[in-house]
Write a protein that holds these residues in place. Structure first.
Motif, PDB file in Angstrom:
ATOM      1  N   GLY A  29       0.767  -1.234   0.000  1.00 44.94           N
ATOM      2  CA  GLY A  29       0.000   0.000   0.000  1.00 44.94           C
ATOM      3  C   GLY A  29       0.800   1.286   0.000  1.00 44.94           C
ATOM      4  O   GLY A  29       0.222   2.372   0.031  1.00 44.94           O
ATOM      5  N   VAL A  30       2.119   1.195  -0.065  1.00 42.67           N
ATOM      6  CA  VAL A  30       2.976   2.380   0.067  1.00 42.67           C
ATOM      7  C   VAL A  30       2.665   3.440  -0.975  1.00 42.67           C
ATOM      8  O   VAL A  30       2.485   4.620  -0.649  1.00 42.67           O
ATOM      9  CB  VAL A  30       4.472   1.985  -0.008  1.00 42.67           C
ATOM     10  N   ARG A  31       2.558   3.049  -2.233  1.00 43.80           N
ATOM     11  CA  ARG A  31       2.394   4.072  -3.280  1.00 43.80           C
ATOM     12  C   ARG A  31       1.046   4.805  -3.198  1.00 43.80           C
ATOM     13  O   ARG A  31       0.918   5.900  -3.711  1.00 43.80           O
ATOM     14  CB  ARG A  31       2.645   3.494  -4.658  1.00 43.80           C
ATOM     15  N   ASN A  32       0.057   4.222  -2.523  1.00 46.55           N
ATOM     16  CA  ASN A  32      -1.234   4.903  -2.364  1.00 46.55           C
ATOM     17  C   ASN A  32      -1.131   6.133  -1.464  1.00 46.55           C
ATOM     18  O   ASN A  32      -2.004   6.990  -1.471  1.00 46.55           O
ATOM     19  CB  ASN A  32      -2.277   3.956  -1.781  1.00 46.55           C
ATOM     20  N   LEU A  33      -0.081   6.201  -0.654  1.00 42.06           N
ATOM     21  CA  LEU A  33       0.062   7.285   0.316  1.00 42.06           C
ATOM     22  C   LEU A  33       1.000   8.395  -0.145  1.00 42.06           C
ATOM     23  O   LEU A  33       1.105   9.428   0.512  1.00 42.06           O
ATOM     24  CB  LEU A  33       0.556   6.718   1.652  1.00 42.06           C
ATOM     25  N   ASN A  34       1.693   8.206  -1.259  1.00 44.28           N
ATOM     26  CA  ASN A  34       2.701   9.166  -1.719  1.00 44.28           C
ATOM     27  C   ASN A  34       2.187  10.599  -1.819  1.00 44.28           C
ATOM     28  O   ASN A  34       2.795  11.528  -1.295  1.00 44.28           O
ATOM     29  CB  ASN A  34       3.292   8.743  -3.062  1.00 44.28           C
ATOM     30  N   PHE A  35       1.053  10.799  -2.496  1.00 40.35           N
ATOM     31  CA  PHE A  35       0.574  12.175  -2.693  1.00 40.35           C
ATOM     32  C   PHE A  35       0.148  12.818  -1.380  1.00 40.35           C
ATOM     33  O   PHE A  35       0.293  14.028  -1.192  1.00 40.35           O
ATOM     34  CB  PHE A  35      -0.541  12.242  -3.749  1.00 40.35           C
ATOM     35  N   LEU A  36      -0.333  12.012  -0.421  1.00 42.92           N
ATOM     36  CA  LEU A  36      -0.722  12.564   0.887  1.00 42.92           C
ATOM     37  C   LEU A  36       0.506  13.008   1.676  1.00 42.92           C
ATOM     38  O   LEU A  36       0.493  14.058   2.311  1.00 42.92           O
ATOM     39  CB  LEU A  36      -1.503  11.523   1.690  1.00 42.92           C
ATOM     40  N   VAL A  37       1.553  12.204   1.632  1.00 40.05           N
ATOM     41  CA  VAL A  37       2.791  12.554   2.322  1.00 40.05           C
ATOM     42  C   VAL A  37       3.370  13.833   1.728  1.00 40.05           C
ATOM     43  O   VAL A  37       3.783  14.740   2.463  1.00 40.05           O
ATOM     44  CB  VAL A  37       3.811  11.394   2.252  1.00 40.05           C
ATOM     45  N   CYS A  38       3.377  13.931   0.394  1.00 42.59           N
ATOM     46  CA  CYS A  38       3.875  15.148  -0.267  1.00 42.59           C
ATOM     47  C   CYS A  38       3.069  16.375   0.148  1.00 42.59           C
ATOM     48  O   CYS A  38       3.631  17.437   0.416  1.00 42.59           O
ATOM     49  CB  CYS A  38       3.832  14.983  -1.787  1.00 42.59           C
ATOM     50  N   GLN A  39       1.759  16.223   0.228  1.00 40.72           N
ATOM     51  CA  GLN A  39       0.913  17.351   0.620  1.00 40.72           C
ATOM     52  C   GLN A  39       1.176  17.740   2.073  1.00 40.72           C
ATOM     53  O   GLN A  39       1.238  18.925   2.401  1.00 40.72           O
ATOM     54  CB  GLN A  39      -0.561  17.027   0.402  1.00 40.72           C
ATOM     55  N   ALA A  40       1.339  16.762   2.956  1.00 42.10           N
ATOM     56  CA  ALA A  40       1.642  17.060   4.360  1.00 42.10           C
ATOM     57  C   ALA A  40       2.988  17.777   4.476  1.00 42.10           C
ATOM     58  O   ALA A  40       3.121  18.728   5.249  1.00 42.10           O
ATOM     59  CB  ALA A  40       1.644  15.777   5.184  1.00 42.10           C
ATOM     60  N   LEU A  41       3.967  17.345   3.693  1.00 38.25           N
ATOM     61  CA  LEU A  41       5.272  18.015   3.692  1.00 38.25           C
ATOM     62  C   LEU A  41       5.148  19.454   3.197  1.00 38.25           C
ATOM     63  O   LEU A  41       5.719  20.374   3.792  1.00 38.25           O
ATOM     64  CB  LEU A  41       6.259  17.254   2.805  1.00 38.25           C
ATOM     65  N   ASN A  42       4.408  19.663   2.112  1.00 39.02           N
ATOM     66  CA  ASN A  42       4.218  21.008   1.550  1.00 39.02           C
ATOM     67  C   ASN A  42       3.522  21.941   2.526  1.00 39.02           C
ATOM     68  O   ASN A  42       3.801  23.140   2.555  1.00 39.02           O
ATOM     69  CB  ASN A  42       3.434  20.958   0.243  1.00 39.02           C
ATOM     70  N   GLU A  43       2.593  21.402   3.320  1.00 34.07           N
ATOM     71  CA  GLU A  43       1.842  22.224   4.260  1.00 34.07           C
ATOM     72  C   GLU A  43       2.471  22.230   5.657  1.00 34.07           C
ATOM     73  O   GLU A  43       1.908  22.785   6.586  1.00 34.07           O
ATOM     74  CB  GLU A  43       0.390  21.747   4.309  1.00 34.07           C
ATOM     75  N   LEU A  50      -5.722   9.286  10.713  1.00 34.68           N
ATOM     76  CA  LEU A  50      -5.075   8.047  10.298  1.00 34.68           C
ATOM     77  C   LEU A  50      -5.441   7.670   8.860  1.00 34.68           C
ATOM     78  O   LEU A  50      -6.618   7.687   8.489  1.00 34.68           O
ATOM     79  CB  LEU A  50      -5.505   6.929  11.252  1.00 34.68           C
ATOM     80  N   TYR A  51      -4.430   7.321   8.092  1.00 36.52           N
ATOM     81  CA  TYR A  51      -4.611   6.753   6.750  1.00 36.52           C
ATOM     82  C   TYR A  51      -4.030   5.347   6.786  1.00 36.52           C
ATOM     83  O   TYR A  51      -2.881   5.153   7.192  1.00 36.52           O
ATOM     84  CB  TYR A  51      -3.867   7.566   5.690  1.00 36.52           C
ATOM     85  N   ILE A  52      -4.812   4.357   6.331  1.00 33.24           N
ATOM     86  CA  ILE A  52      -4.378   2.959   6.311  1.00 33.24           C
ATOM     87  C   ILE A  52      -4.471   2.459   4.877  1.00 33.24           C
ATOM     88  O   ILE A  52      -5.509   2.613   4.231  1.00 33.24           O
ATOM     89  CB  ILE A  52      -5.264   2.071   7.198  1.00 33.24           C
ATOM     90  N   SER A  53      -3.405   1.845   4.390  1.00 35.19           N
ATOM     91  CA  SER A  53      -3.392   1.303   3.040  1.00 35.19           C
ATOM     92  C   SER A  53      -2.720  -0.060   3.044  1.00 35.19           C
ATOM     93  O   SER A  53      -1.670  -0.238   3.660  1.00 35.19           O
ATOM     94  CB  SER A  53      -2.639   2.256   2.107  1.00 35.19           C
ATOM     95  N   GLY A  54      -3.327  -1.029   2.365  1.00 36.80           N
ATOM     96  CA  GLY A  54      -2.733  -2.359   2.294  1.00 36.80           C
ATOM     97  C   GLY A  54      -3.742  -3.400   1.874  1.00 36.80           C
ATOM     98  O   GLY A  54      -4.836  -3.068   1.406  1.00 36.80           O
ATOM     99  N   ASN A  55      -3.384  -4.665   2.066  1.00 35.80           N
ATOM    100  CA  ASN A  55      -4.329  -5.717   1.706  1.00 35.80           C
ATOM    101  C   ASN A  55      -5.478  -5.757   2.715  1.00 35.80           C
ATOM    102  O   ASN A  55      -5.413  -5.136   3.775  1.00 35.80           O
ATOM    103  CB  ASN A  55      -3.618  -7.075   1.562  1.00 35.80           C
ATOM    104  N   ASN A  83      -5.922  -2.738  -1.131  1.00 32.29           N
ATOM    105  CA  ASN A  83      -5.331  -3.181  -2.391  1.00 32.29           C
ATOM    106  C   ASN A  83      -5.751  -4.618  -2.648  1.00 32.29           C
ATOM    107  O   ASN A  83      -5.712  -5.426  -1.737  1.00 32.29           O
ATOM    108  CB  ASN A  83      -3.802  -3.123  -2.332  1.00 32.29           C
ATOM    109  N   GLY A  84      -6.103  -4.920  -3.876  1.00 33.26           N
ATOM    110  CA  GLY A  84      -6.450  -6.285  -4.228  1.00 33.26           C
ATOM    111  C   GLY A  84      -7.929  -6.558  -4.036  1.00 33.26           C
ATOM    112  O   GLY A  84      -8.718  -5.663  -3.730  1.00 33.26           O
TER     113      GLY A  84
END
Length: 148
Positions: A19-33, A64-69, A95-96
């Motif tokens: 599930g890592v790639r599902n969180l990329n844009f959220l992490v980037c947004q948190a970093l930007n803000e 909390l954001y949770i991503s995975g199987n 995922n899946g």
């Protein structure tokens, strides 16, 4: 798909390796803000004892954001709720394939479905329509008699 929740004090990103790639844009947004966040990738189920401690140390305003199987998301969600998070304090993405439990309205037997809209109850033979009505008490969706 996740949506970014503005106005939160801190984000918790919790994922398995799928599930890592599902969180990329959220992490980037948190970093930007410039919003505080913790990010943890769980490799093994035994690591999840860390989660209980992690959740218990969070303050109000954490999201909390949770991503995975499917199994991973359910386990983490359950631990978060036990620690005091509500369904309004989190989002999850599976995922899946997703298996749903469906309760027959006739015999109350539990059936397992995936993406079908109609099934035949394995217990009583009744044709059921898979509804989007979910029972938290039963941890299952409700299956209604198909009207022809």
């Amino acid at each position: 798909m996740f949506s970014y929740m503005e106005g939160k004090r801190k984000f918790l990103f919790c994922t398995d390796s799928e599930g890592v790639r599902n969180l990329n844009f959220l992490v980037c947004q948190a970093l930007n803000e410039n919003v505080l966040f913790d990010f943890h990738i769980f490799q093994e189920e035994s690591e999840e004892s860390f989660v209980n401690n992690w959740f218990s140390k969070q303050k109000m305003g954490a999201y909390l954001y949770i991503s995975g199987n499917e199994d991973f998301v359910k386990r983490i969600k359950d631990k978060a709720i036990m620690a005091g998070f509500t369904e309004h304090d989190m989002q999850s993405l599976i995922n899946g394939p997703v298996k749903k439990k469906l309760v027959c309205c006739t015999c109350h037997g539990v059936n397992e479905v995936s993406d079908q809209t109609h099934v035949v109850c394995v217990h009583c033979g009744q044709e059921l329509e898979v509804s989007d009505h979910y029972s938290r008490r039963l941890d299952a969706y409700l299956g209604y008699v198909t009207i022809k």
